[in-house]
Design a protein around this motif. Structure first.
Motif, PDB file in Angstrom:
ATOM      1  N   PHE A   9      23.019  54.352  30.633  1.00  0.00           N
ATOM      2  CA  PHE A   9      21.968  54.071  29.650  1.00  0.00           C
ATOM      3  C   PHE A   9      20.995  55.226  29.651  1.00  0.00           C
ATOM      4  O   PHE A   9      20.462  55.612  30.697  1.00  0.00           O
ATOM      5  N   LEU A  10      20.743  55.763  28.472  1.00  0.00           N
ATOM      6  CA  LEU A  10      19.897  56.936  28.312  1.00  0.00           C
ATOM      7  C   LEU A  10      18.544  56.525  27.723  1.00  0.00           C
ATOM      8  O   LEU A  10      18.473  56.043  26.596  1.00  0.00           O
ATOM      9  N   TRP A  11      17.495  56.714  28.504  1.00  0.00           N
ATOM     10  CA  TRP A  11      16.139  56.394  28.066  1.00  0.00           C
ATOM     11  C   TRP A  11      15.449  57.659  27.554  1.00  0.00           C
ATOM     12  O   TRP A  11      15.708  58.753  28.038  1.00  0.00           O
ATOM     13  N   GLY A  12      14.563  57.487  26.591  1.00  0.00           N
ATOM     14  CA  GLY A  12      13.812  58.645  26.126  1.00  0.00           C
ATOM     15  C   GLY A  12      12.976  58.320  24.912  1.00  0.00           C
ATOM     16  O   GLY A  12      13.222  57.345  24.197  1.00  0.00           O
ATOM     17  N   ALA A  13      11.971  59.162  24.683  1.00  0.00           N
ATOM     18  CA  ALA A  13      11.077  58.976  23.545  1.00  0.00           C
ATOM     19  C   ALA A  13      11.820  59.191  22.236  1.00  0.00           C
ATOM     20  O   ALA A  13      12.870  59.842  22.205  1.00  0.00           O
ATOM     21  N   PRO A  14      11.308  58.676  21.128  1.00  0.00           N
ATOM     22  CA  PRO A  14      11.959  58.898  19.834  1.00  0.00           C
ATOM     23  C   PRO A  14      11.992  60.387  19.481  1.00  0.00           C
ATOM     24  O   PRO A  14      11.058  61.135  19.773  1.00  0.00           O
ATOM     25  N   GLY A  15      13.099  60.799  18.877  1.00  0.00           N
ATOM     26  CA  GLY A  15      13.163  62.129  18.302  1.00  0.00           C
ATOM     27  C   GLY A  15      13.462  63.268  19.242  1.00  0.00           C
ATOM     28  O   GLY A  15      13.353  64.427  18.852  1.00  0.00           O
ATOM     29  N   ILE A  16      13.848  62.984  20.495  1.00  0.00           N
ATOM     30  CA  ILE A  16      14.097  64.098  21.420  1.00  0.00           C
ATOM     31  C   ILE A  16      15.585  64.442  21.522  1.00  0.00           C
ATOM     32  O   ILE A  16      15.956  65.317  22.302  1.00  0.00           O
ATOM     33  N   GLY A  17      16.437  63.761  20.741  1.00  0.00           N
ATOM     34  CA  GLY A  17      17.831  64.185  20.651  1.00  0.00           C
ATOM     35  C   GLY A  17      18.842  63.354  21.404  1.00  0.00           C
ATOM     36  O   GLY A  17      19.960  63.816  21.659  1.00  0.00           O
TER      37      GLY A  17
END
Length: 352
Positions: A26-34
């Protein structure tokens, strides 16, 4: 979920190559970072088709399928988009934004790699992705049973990685050069209000619009485009940067004395941009201790004090911006330089 250890886009493919082929990730991250682009690129590198399911657009029956009567027995037939004969990459995007019942429907697919009687072909990869609750994006709590079925990775935006990618993907030169000068503007935290904010995706969108308009895009339209894709402060900075490109007016010319600070009230955005660039240059060039400053650096520091006096004549606010502390009141510029500024600035101003 809060990030404890983060990875860059450049580090992610190797991690997925060793982990995603044996366990769901599962890949977490802010919107728009690819996140989505990286998963699709990873699947392509393995020669796998990437099948994307959006958690926000699914109902439980979309995964489980509908029952069929075969030999007087009912059996659920999973949908065609999942039940494939060849191995593939199943990308569960926005998984943690899905309703709880939909998340439950993924349990057996993620852990056991099967839905009903259908089992994912050997060599298939399962990757989920989603935003964090702190991103002001749609996100629901993920049950511990689902959390524990995946290996979690937290992706962060990285300027060096993005610039390497941009160099091979036709990103507009203005955008690339601006991010080189202001790497801190590549990404900004999502605001609490409904307004654009800067992300790698936002800069990519602006680049596409600039390519479409061409370099002759009017300043007013440039302001519309940048304001529609970036944080307001970053949009203003980018607009000012383009002015420096078009008028061959840059900080280096001011440092060398070949040009002065812009004084026209209509160029106030340009003055702010150059002031911020000057501040960034000081942070980069000046050492923490004057003892470690070379002769060239000491000459630059002397010139910088004169430039501050000249800047203060035009805008005290911009001069204060250059030497201001951080949000906690901690000085960012070296203390020896700030002491010299407070000592010498009145004399330099009087000389002028």
């Amino acid at each position: 979920m809060e990030a404890t250890v983060t990875v860059t886009p450049d580090q992610l493919p190797e991690l997925l190559l060793h982990v995603a082929v044996v366990r769901p990730v599962f890949l977490w991250g802010a919107p728009g970072i690819g996140k989505s682009s990286l998963v699709r690129a990873f699947a392509e590198s393995l020669g796998l088709e990437c099948v994307t399911l959006l958690g926000t657009q699914l109902a439980p029956e979309d995964l489980i399928g509908v029952p069929q009567i075969i030999d007087d027995r009912s059996r659920f037939a999973p949908p065609e988009m999942i039940a494939r004969p060849e191995p593939y990459c199943l990308f569960l995007d926005e998984l943690n934004a899905a309703p709880a019942e939909v998340q439950k429907s993924f349990y057996s697919l993620i852990l056991d790699r099967r839905i009903g009687a259908y089992e994912l072909p050997a060599g298939s990869v399962v990757i989920g992705a989603g935003n964090r609750a702190t991103d002001n994006a749609l996100a629901r709590p993920m049950a511990s049973a689902l959390v524990n079925r995946m290996v979690h990775m937290h992706l962060r935006a990285d300027v060096d990685d993005w610039l390497k990618w941009a160099a091979h993907n036709g990103i507009h030169p203005w955008v690339v050069d601006y991010i080189v000068q202001r790497p801190d503007h590549l990404w900004s935290a999502p605001p609490k209000t409904e307004q654009p904010f800067s992300t790698p995706r936002g800069w990519h969108m602006l680049s596409d619009a600039l390519h479409s308009y061409g370099d002759g895009v009017a300043d007013e339209m440039l302001w519309v485009l940048s304001s529609g894709a970036l944080t307001p402060a970053h949009a203003s900075g980018f607009r000012a940067y383009v002015k420096t490109v078009r008028h061959a007016f840059d900080l280096e010319a001011v440092i060398k004395g070949d040009a002065g600070w812009p004084r026209d009230p209509g160029d106030r955005d340009l003055l702010y941009f150059l002031s911020e660039a000057f501040r960034a240059r000081l942070l980069k060039e000046l050492p923490a201790s004057k003892e470690h400053a070379s002769g060239g650096v000491k000459r630059f520091a002397m010139r910088a004090k004169t430039m501050l006096a000249e800047l203060a004549e035009i805008s005290v606010e911009c001069a204060q911006l250059v030497i201001s502390a951080d949000d906690d009141g901690v000085p960012l510029l070296p203390s020896w330089f700030l002491v010299e500024v407070s000592r010498d600035l009145p004399r330099l101003a009087a000389r002028r």
